[in-house]
Motif scaffolding. Structure first.
Motif, PDB file in Angstrom:
ATOM      1  N   UNK A 280      70.849  21.814  15.677  1.00 52.54           N
ATOM      2  CA  UNK A 280      70.084  21.319  14.589  1.00 52.54           C
ATOM      3  C   UNK A 280      70.694  20.205  13.914  1.00 52.54           C
ATOM      4  N   UNK A 281      71.940  20.492  13.585  1.00 44.84           N
ATOM      5  CA  UNK A 281      72.871  19.513  12.920  1.00 44.84           C
ATOM      6  C   UNK A 281      73.308  18.073  13.628  1.00 44.84           C
ATOM      7  N   UNK A 282      73.037  18.082  14.859  1.00 50.48           N
ATOM      8  CA  UNK A 282      73.673  17.070  15.676  1.00 50.48           C
ATOM      9  C   UNK A 282      72.850  15.881  15.838  1.00 50.48           C
ATOM     10  N   UNK A 283      71.647  15.503  15.302  1.00 55.19           N
ATOM     11  CA  UNK A 283      70.756  14.807  15.321  1.00 55.19           C
ATOM     12  C   UNK A 283      70.130  14.321  16.617  1.00 55.19           C
ATOM     13  N   UNK A 284      70.274  15.191  17.407  1.00 51.75           N
ATOM     14  CA  UNK A 284      69.704  15.060  18.841  1.00 51.75           C
ATOM     15  C   UNK A 284      68.700  16.354  18.977  1.00 51.75           C
ATOM     16  N   UNK A 285      67.632  16.226  19.802  1.00 51.25           N
ATOM     17  CA  UNK A 285      66.779  17.300  19.910  1.00 51.25           C
ATOM     18  C   UNK A 285      67.369  18.495  20.531  1.00 51.25           C
ATOM     19  N   UNK A 286      67.264  19.601  19.937  1.00 51.56           N
ATOM     20  CA  UNK A 286      67.844  20.762  20.408  1.00 51.56           C
ATOM     21  C   UNK A 286      66.910  21.392  21.751  1.00 51.56           C
ATOM     22  N   UNK A 287      67.373  21.794  22.592  1.00 50.09           N
ATOM     23  CA  UNK A 287      66.851  22.439  23.589  1.00 50.09           C
ATOM     24  C   UNK A 287      67.618  23.736  23.988  1.00 50.09           C
ATOM     25  N   UNK A 288      67.275  24.873  23.279  1.00 45.43           N
ATOM     26  CA  UNK A 288      68.214  26.168  23.651  1.00 45.43           C
ATOM     27  C   UNK A 288      67.366  27.489  23.863  1.00 45.43           C
ATOM     28  N   UNK A 289      67.984  28.079  24.700  1.00 46.02           N
ATOM     29  CA  UNK A 289      67.339  29.350  25.045  1.00 46.02           C
ATOM     30  C   UNK A 289      68.097  30.523  24.257  1.00 46.02           C
ATOM     31  N   UNK A 290      67.540  31.232  23.576  1.00 48.66           N
ATOM     32  CA  UNK A 290      68.168  32.565  23.210  1.00 48.66           C
ATOM     33  C   UNK A 290      67.820  33.953  23.909  1.00 48.66           C
ATOM     34  N   UNK A 291      68.577  34.119  24.522  1.00 46.33           N
ATOM     35  CA  UNK A 291      68.266  35.331  25.783  1.00 46.33           C
ATOM     36  C   UNK A 291      69.078  36.636  25.047  1.00 46.33           C
ATOM     37  N   UNK A 292      67.908  37.670  25.100  1.00 46.80           N
ATOM     38  CA  UNK A 292      68.662  39.055  24.812  1.00 46.80           C
ATOM     39  C   UNK A 292      67.449  39.988  24.894  1.00 46.80           C
ATOM     40  N   UNK A 293      68.121  41.218  25.030  1.00 42.57           N
ATOM     41  CA  UNK A 293      66.720  42.319  25.301  1.00 42.57           C
ATOM     42  C   UNK A 293      66.103  42.452  24.028  1.00 42.57           C
ATOM     43  N   UNK A 294      64.976  43.024  24.266  1.00 46.01           N
ATOM     44  CA  UNK A 294      64.070  43.313  23.206  1.00 46.01           C
ATOM     45  C   UNK A 294      64.557  44.132  22.367  1.00 46.01           C
ATOM     46  N   UNK A 295      64.590  43.771  20.923  1.00 51.70           N
ATOM     47  CA  UNK A 295      65.142  44.391  19.899  1.00 51.70           C
ATOM     48  C   UNK A 295      66.518  44.164  19.567  1.00 51.70           C
ATOM     49  N   UNK A 296      67.119  43.037  20.489  1.00 53.28           N
ATOM     50  CA  UNK A 296      68.534  42.751  20.195  1.00 53.28           C
ATOM     51  C   UNK A 296      68.555  41.928  18.904  1.00 53.28           C
ATOM     52  N   UNK A 297      67.478  41.454  18.451  1.00 50.86           N
ATOM     53  CA  UNK A 297      67.354  40.693  17.002  1.00 50.86           C
ATOM     54  C   UNK A 297      67.248  39.297  16.976  1.00 50.86           C
ATOM     55  N   UNK A 298      66.378  38.752  18.290  1.00 48.01           N
ATOM     56  CA  UNK A 298      66.422  37.375  18.560  1.00 48.01           C
ATOM     57  C   UNK A 298      65.679  36.755  17.479  1.00 48.01           C
ATOM     58  N   UNK A 299      64.377  37.256  17.233  1.00 52.01           N
ATOM     59  CA  UNK A 299      63.694  36.763  16.032  1.00 52.01           C
ATOM     60  C   UNK A 299      64.286  36.691  14.812  1.00 52.01           C
ATOM     61  N   UNK A 300      65.211  37.633  14.380  1.00 45.52           N
ATOM     62  CA  UNK A 300      65.528  37.337  12.951  1.00 45.52           C
ATOM     63  C   UNK A 300      66.564  36.201  12.852  1.00 45.52           C
ATOM     64  N   UNK A 301      67.261  35.992  14.002  1.00 45.10           N
ATOM     65  CA  UNK A 301      68.049  34.869  14.033  1.00 45.10           C
ATOM     66  C   UNK A 301      67.322  33.437  13.997  1.00 45.10           C
ATOM     67  N   UNK A 302      66.067  33.456  14.850  1.00 50.99           N
ATOM     68  CA  UNK A 302      65.137  32.327  15.085  1.00 50.99           C
ATOM     69  C   UNK A 302      64.537  32.263  13.353  1.00 50.99           C
ATOM     70  N   UNK A 303      64.433  33.049  12.565  1.00 48.94           N
ATOM     71  CA  UNK A 303      64.055  33.254  11.181  1.00 48.94           C
ATOM     72  C   UNK A 303      64.757  32.489  10.339  1.00 48.94           C
ATOM     73  N   UNK A 304      66.162  32.614  10.617  1.00 48.12           N
ATOM     74  CA  UNK A 304      67.251  31.930   9.688  1.00 48.12           C
ATOM     75  C   UNK A 304      67.171  30.702  10.073  1.00 48.12           C
ATOM     76  N   UNK A 305      66.975  30.111  11.185  1.00 49.76           N
ATOM     77  CA  UNK A 305      66.700  28.652  11.756  1.00 49.76           C
ATOM     78  C   UNK A 305      65.503  28.163  10.806  1.00 49.76           C
TER      79      UNK A 305
END
Ligand code: ADP
Ligand code: MG
Length: 692
Positions: A280-305
C-alpha cells in the motif's frame, strides 16, 4: 496480431484432408476447432506391430506379415463373413471380413497378389491362424504406411483412433520450424529437443517409454506451455505495477483498533499485515492474496488495512460470494472499526427502497469508509466517493468481469484477495502467478483440535445415536451428503432421505440445504442454523466456505472417500471454532482402497491445510482432474501437476527474468516468445481468469 508463421496451425480443422462436414464436428469435439488442437492431441498408448512369419505368430499379438493371397470363400448366408486364405513360406492364415464390402475384396486383393497385413492374430486350434479385419492390408511398395510402433489416440463415436492418427500426422506436416523461444543453455542442460522435434517424437513414439511424462520431449512441451502461461501472468503483474496508485501509509487508527481487540495477532498475521502495508505504501497497485484456513484471522488483518485506507481518506469494498458470508464479515469488522469512527455498511441484495438509497448516499458522499457486501456492491447505481481498495473473499467464486466491475468504481484500486482454499505450494504459481501471496499458516491460540475418525457406513446407526445424545445436550452438527451420481435428482433424494431419517431420530430441528435451492432460500436455512434454531444441518453441497457457527462442534461427512482432501479439510474447518471439544466423523463405504485409507489417515494426523493439499496431490498422482480444477489448476494440455512440478518453478523464474530484462518482448528471443504465447493462447486474456 497473430504471427504469420502460425497461420497454418490456426486454420480450421476442415483444412485437413478428409475432414468434411461429417467429420469436422467430431474432430472439434475431440480436439478443438483448429489444426493446432489436433496437433496437440496426445497418444495414450502405443501398439507394437511385430514383424513375423506365420509359423512364429503368437496368439493374441498384433503382428505384421508378408503374405500371398491364395483363395476366397464367399459366405453362404449374408450374415456370415467373407474369408480369405493367405500364406507365406511357413504356413497359412485365414482373414475374416464381416460386412457387405466382401464382394470387392477379390477386386482389391486378387488371387496371387502380395500383401503386407497387420493386425491381431488368433490361434483357432484345428482351424489354424486367423486375423479378423486386418488393421492394414497394403501392397509391398507401401509397407512404409505401417508403423512398427503405432501411437493410439483418443477416439470418439464415428471417429476411430486410426483416423484420428491420420489427421494428427497431417497436422504435424503443417507444423513449421519455430524460432527457438527457450534459453539455449537451459535447452542443453535439460537435453530438450527443438519444439518441432518434440512434436515429432510425441506423434512418432519409438516405444512405451516415449509416452512417459518425463521423457525429454514431453518435458519440453510442458515447459513451453508453462512458460507461456507464466509469462502472461508476469506481464499482467508488471502492468499493474506500472499503474500508479494511492500511497497509503500505516496509520495510528489501525493500531488503536488493533489494541482494542481482545487478542494479539499471530506471527503469521503480523507478517501478512506487513506485506500488505509494504504494497500500500509503494505507490503501485497492490495485487495480493492472503491465503489461510478458515478462522486463521484473514479478515481482521484486512480490517487493519481498511483502517489504514480510511485514515488516508479512502474507502474499501469487501466483497463476499454469499449474503451470509458478507454478514459474518460485517459482524467481525463493523464494531471494532465503528468504535474508532470508521463507518461501515452492509450492502446485499436484500437492501431495497429507502434504506438502500440511504446506504448508497453514504457511500457516494464518503460518509462511510467501508462497504461490506455481495454482488450488490458492483451494481451500476453504486458509487463510491473514493474507492481505494477492493477486498475479495474467495475470489474464484466471482467472474473476472464481476471483480473488474467492482474495481472500476475507483481509480487504480488496490486489490486484496482472501482465500481459504488450500493449494499445494508447488502449484501456487500456476494459480496465483500474477498475485503476491501472503500465507497465514498459523492458527490463533486456544483452538481445540478436531477429533477426527473414519467409520464404515454400516455403523451409521451408531453415529446417529451419538449425534442424538450430543444434540440433546445442546450441540450443533453439520451432516454432509456428497454429490455422487450423475443425476442431481437422485443425490437430492439421498440427502432428503437422510434428513428425514435424522428428523425421526432427533426431532424437528433438522434442516436441509441443497444445490437446487435458490441462494436466498439457502441463506435462510444457513442463518437459522447459525442462529441456533436448527441443531443439525444436512447439506448436499459444500457448506458455504467460511461460514462461522462457533457452536457447531460436530461434522459428519458421508462417503468421505469421494471428496478431495482439501475439501474435507475445509469442511472440517467449519467445526472446532470455539473452545469446546469438536469431532469430525468420516463415513466411508467399505472396502477402502489403500490410497483412500492413506488419504483419510492424513486428516486424522494433521490439521495443516497446506500439508494436506500437498499430500493429497501426491497420493492422487495428478490423475484427479476434478480435484485439481477445484483448487484452481489450469486446464493444461501437456503439463502434469505432479510430474512437472519442478518445471513450474523454473518457468516462473524464467518468466520473471524475461519480463525484467525485456518487458516489451522486443528482443530476438522476445519475438519468439510472442509466437509461443500465441501458440498456447496463454495471452493476457486467458490469464485474466486468475486474478483481479
Ligand atoms: P478468517 O477470515 O481467516 O476466516 P477471521 O479474521 O474472520 O478469520 O477470524 C476468525 C475469528 O478468530 C474471529 O472471531 C476473530 O476475531 C478471531 N481471531 C482472529 N485473529 C485472532 C488471534 N490472533 N487470536 C485470537 N482470535 C483471533
Ligand atoms: Mg473469514
Amino acid at each position: 496480431m497473430r504471427p504469420e508463421i502460425l497461420f497454418p496451425l490456426f486454420a480450421p480443422v476442415t483444412s485437413l484432408k478428409g475432414v468434411g462436414p461429417r467429420v469436422a464436428p467430431l474432430l472439434e469435439k475431440l480436439a478443438g476447432p483448429v489444426v493446432r488442437d489436433v496437433l496437440f492431441l496426445k497418444p495414450h498408448t502405443v501398439i507394437r506391430r511385430t514383424p513375423a512369419t506365420i509359423s512364429t505368430a503368437l496368439d493374441g499379438e498384433v503382428m505384421t506379415f508378408e503374405v500371398t493371397v491364395e483363395s476366397f470363400q464367399k459366405p453362404r448366408v449374408h450374415t456370415q463373413p467373407w474369408r480369405m486364405r493367405v500364406f507365406d513360406q511357413t504356413g497359412f492364415m485365414t482373414l475374416v471380413f464381416f460386412g457387405s464390402f466382401g464382394s470387392q475384396l477379390e477386386q482389391r486383393h486378387p488371387v496371387n497378389s502380395q500383401r503386407i497385413i497387420s493386425g491381431k492374430v488368433e490361434n483357432q486350434g484345428s482351424f489354424g491362424w486367423q486375423m479378423v479385419h486386418p488393421d492394414y492390408m497394403v501392397e509391398p511398395g507401401k509397407a512404409g504406411d505401417i508403423p512398427e510402433v503405432e501411437p493410439v489416440y483418443p477416439a470418439t463415436a464415428g471417429l476411430p483412433p486410426r483416423t484420428v492418427r491420420k489427421f494428427v500426422v497431417e497436422a504435424l506436416s503443417r507444423a513449421p520450424e519455430m524460432p527457438e523461444w527457450q534459453d539455449r543453455a537451459w535447452l542443453e542442460r535439460e537435453r530438450f529437443p527443438s519444439w518441432r522435434e518434440a512434436l515429432e517424437r510425441l506423434h512418432g513414439p519409438q516405444g512405451e517409454a516415449d509416452l512417459g511424462l518425463q521423457s525429454p520431449h514431453a518435458r519440453r512441451l510442458a515447459f513451453d506451455e508453462l512458460l507461456a502461461h507464466q509469462l502472461a501472468m508476469a506481464q499482467r503483474k508488471a502492468e499493474r505495477r506500472r499503474e500508479p496508485a494511492a500511497r497509503i501509509g500505516p496509520s495510528e487508527l489501525a493500531e488503536k483498533i488493533r489494541a482494542d481487540l481482545p487478542f494479539a495477532f499471530t506471527g503469521a498475521q503480523e507478517r501478512a499485515l506487513t506485506d500488505i502495508r509494504r504494497d500500500l505504501g509503494a505507490g503501485e497497485r497492490m495485487s495480493r492474496l492472503v491465503q489461510g484456513d478458515v478462522g486463521s484471522g484473514k479478515t481482521v488483518v484486512a480490517m487493519c488495512a481498511m483502517a489504514d485506507v480510511a485514515a488516508a481518506g479512502g474507502q474499501t469494498a469487501l466483497m463476499a460470494p454469499t449474503e451470509i458470508l458478507a454478514r459474518q464479515h460485517y459482524e467481525t469488522i463493523a464494531a471494532p472499526l465503528a468504535a474508532h469512527g470508521v463507518g461501515v455498511i452492509l450492502l446485499t441484495g436484500r437492501d431495497k427502497g429507502a434504506a438502500r438509497a440511504e446506504k448508497l448516499r453514504a457511500l457516494a458522499s464518503g460518509a462511510v469508509q467501508v462497504a461490506v457486501g455481495t454482488h450488490a456492491l458492483f451494481q451500476d447505481d453504486v458509487a463510491f466517493h473514493r474507492l481505494e481498495m477492493a477486498v475479495v473473499d474467495e475470489q474464484h467464486r466471482f467472474g473476472v468481469a464481476e471483480r473488474q466491475r467492482l474495481q472500476a468504481k475507483g481509480e487504480a484500486v488496490h486489490f486484496l484477495a482472501m482465500s481459504a482454499t488450500p493449494i499445494p505450494r508447488t502449484l501456487e504459481l500456476t494459480v496465483y502467478g500474477d498475485l503476491d501471496v501472503s500465507r497465514i499458516d498459523e492458527k490463533p491460540p486456544g483452538r481445540t483440535p478436531v477429533a477426527t475418525r473414519a467409520m464404515p457406513m454400516p455403523r451409521v446407526a451408531e453415529v446417529e445415536t451419538r449425534l442424538r445424545e450430543a444434540v440433546a445436550s445442546g450441540a450443533q452438527a453439520f451432516w454432509i451428503c456428497p454429490l455422487v451420481s450423475e443425476s442431481e435428482v437422485s443425490d437430492l433424494k439421498a440427502a432428503e432421505k437422510r434428513a428425514g431419517e435424522l428428523k425421526s431420530t432427533i426431532g424437528p430441528s433438522v434442516g436441509l440445504v441443497h444445490g437446487k435451492m435458490t441462494p436466498a432460500a439457502k441463506d435462510a436455512v444457513m442463518a437459522e442454523f447459525a442462529e441456533g434454531r436448527l441443531s443439525v444441518l444436512v447439506a448436499t453441497t459444500v457448506v458455504e466456505v467460511g461460514v462461522n457457527v462457533p457452536n457447531a462442534t460436530i461434522m459428519v461427512i458421508e462417503q468421505a472417500e469421494r471428496f478431495g482432501l482439501a475439501q474435507l479439510h475445509q469442511l472440517r474447518g467449519r467445526v472446532g471454532r470455539g473452545r469446546r471439544e469438536s469431532a469430525c466423523v468420516l463415513l466411508y463405504d467399505p472396502p477402502l482402497s489403500e490410497t483412500a485409507q492413506k488419504r483419510l489417515d492424513i486428516l486424522r494426523r494433521t490439521d495443516d491445510g497446506f500439508l494436506i493439499a500437498e499430500t493429497d496431490l501426491e497420493l492422487r498422482g495428478g490423475g484427479d482432474a476434478l480435484g485439481l480444477r477445484q483448487s484452481g489448476f489450469p486446464d493444461y494440455v501437456f503439463t502434469d501437476p505432479i510430474a512437472h512440478r519442478d518445471l513450474i518453478a523454473a518457468a516462473g523464474d524464467d518468466a520473471r527474468l524475461i519480463i525484467g530484462r525485456d518487458p516489451e518482448l522486443a528482443s530476438e528471443r522476445g519475438l519468439a516468445l510472442r509466437v509461443l504465447q500465441e501458440l498456447f493462447d496463454w495471452k493476457a486474456g486467458m490469464a485474466l481468469k486468475d486474478a483481479g
